[in-house]
Design a protein around this motif. Structure first.
Motif, short mmCIF file in Angstrom:
data_model
loop_
_atom_site.label_atom_id
_atom_site.label_comp_id
_atom_site.label_asym_id
_atom_site.label_seq_id
_atom_site.Cartn_x
_atom_site.Cartn_y
_atom_site.Cartn_z
N ARG A 58 31.17 37.33 34.21
CA ARG A 58 30.30 38.12 33.34
C ARG A 58 29.99 37.32 32.08
O ARG A 58 30.28 37.75 30.96
N TRP A 59 29.39 36.18 32.27
CA TRP A 59 29.31 35.19 31.19
C TRP A 59 28.47 35.65 30.01
O TRP A 59 28.76 35.32 28.86
N THR A 60 27.40 36.37 30.29
CA THR A 60 26.55 36.81 29.18
C THR A 60 27.31 37.77 28.28
O THR A 60 27.32 37.64 27.05
N THR A 61 27.99 38.72 28.93
CA THR A 61 28.81 39.66 28.18
C THR A 61 29.93 38.94 27.45
O THR A 61 30.22 39.20 26.28
#
Length: 286
Positions: A38-41
């Motif tokens: 969940r890299w963006t988060t």
DNA sequence: AAGGTGCCCAACCGCTTCCGC
DNA sequence: AGCGGAAGCGGTTGGGCACCT
């Protein structure tokens, strides 16, 4: 444009370019606490002014535990050539077969070394052609055992979240990054990191994540050879270069750690004791 | 010593694939 | 099934460094 990268840039003054020490620590601390994905988060939650994609790349190619640094060995080169001849530019697939190496690193190595080599040597007598013709036994993927030194037991090189958590916390408290004597180094590591560098207590399993937290190693000006007698040195000027971890060379642990050091050290060569210790003697399936 | 050149590698970019809704 | 966002992947770029001249 509507790509992820351009959206990243548009959204707002997100930072690009080389990662700083502080950013690395921030990312490591967040991942150690919450895991990756969940890299963006993750990027937002960690307070990084980076897009998720950039965070993922930094983690995968640089910060992830187990990344092996240093020159590609002859055996690794043989594996790369062999697998590339079978699979082409499937870098991630090739990287899975070479423990500790990233797809990016293999791709770069191929472009800067092997591609040219192959082009220049189409004939059967060339080294590369001979290597290509040779059947290579592949190392296992994913899990592997590392045998280091003569004096210690082989161990499985796996990181637990807890281990990383402890190490990073300890490193955070060790604010000094430049030393002028071995006693200063010893004091820092014993007092701040809780590890004896002069004794035999270093546990290699617990050390490597710390390396991620030091941007360029620790230069030591003079009298540390008694402690770090198996450490790398800079042949250009004779000075010794040390990373964050230090332990008595008798344990063999520093040997392994230098090989896994994620921090590139310019002009690094190993002195005689290091070479004779034969790091990374073998990989074996577990 | 200084400028030019080439190499290396970390990071960027954009396309494809995956996955959840 | 279709859509949109996230992740993965391979190609490309550019800054820094070493080596020439």
């Amino acid at each position: 444009m509507n790509s992820k990268w351009s959206r990243c840039a548009e959204k707002g003054k997100l930072k690009k370019g080389p990662w700083t020490f502080e950013e690395d620590i921030r990312l490591l601390r967040y991942i150690r606490a919450h895991g990756d994905g969940r890299w963006t988060t993750l990027a937002k939650a960690a307070g990084l002014q980076r897009c998720g994609k950039s965070c993922r790349l930094r983690w995968v190619n640089y910060l992830r535990p187990g990344i092996k640094r240093g020159n590609i060995t002859a055996e690794e080169e043989r594996v790369i050539i062999d697998l590339h001849s079978r699979w082409g530019n499937r870098w991630s697939l090739i990287a899975e077969r070479i423990p500790g190496r990233t797809d990016n690193e293999i791709k770069n190595y191929w472009r800067s070394h092997l591609k040219k080599k192959l082009q220049n040597s189409g004939d059967q007598n060339s080294d590369v052609s001979q290597v290509q013709a040779k059947q290579v036994s592949l190392p296992p993927q994913q899990s592997f055992e590392v045998f280091i030194g003569e004096a210690i037991e082989p161990y499985q090189y796996n990181y637990s979240t807890e281990t990383m958590k402890t190490d990073i916390d300890n490193v955070q408290s060790c604010t000094q990054t430049s030393f002028s004597s071995s006693s200063q180094v010893e004091a820092c590591f014993e007092n701040e990191i809780g590890m004896s560098i002069a004794g035999q207590s270093a546990n290699a399993n617990e050390l490597s994540p710390m390396l991620n937290s030091f941007p360029s190693g620790i230069p030591i000006e003079s009298d540390a050879t008694a402690i770090f007698d198996a450490s790398p040195y800079n042949p250009a000027n004779g000075s010794e270069l040390y990373g964050a971890e230090g332990c008595d060379s008798d344990t063999g642990a520093d040997i392994m750690l230098w090989n896994m050091c994620p921090i590139p050290i310019p002009n690094m060569e190993m002195d005689t004791p290091f070479v004779s210790a034969t790091p990374f003697r073998s990989f074996n399936a577990i």
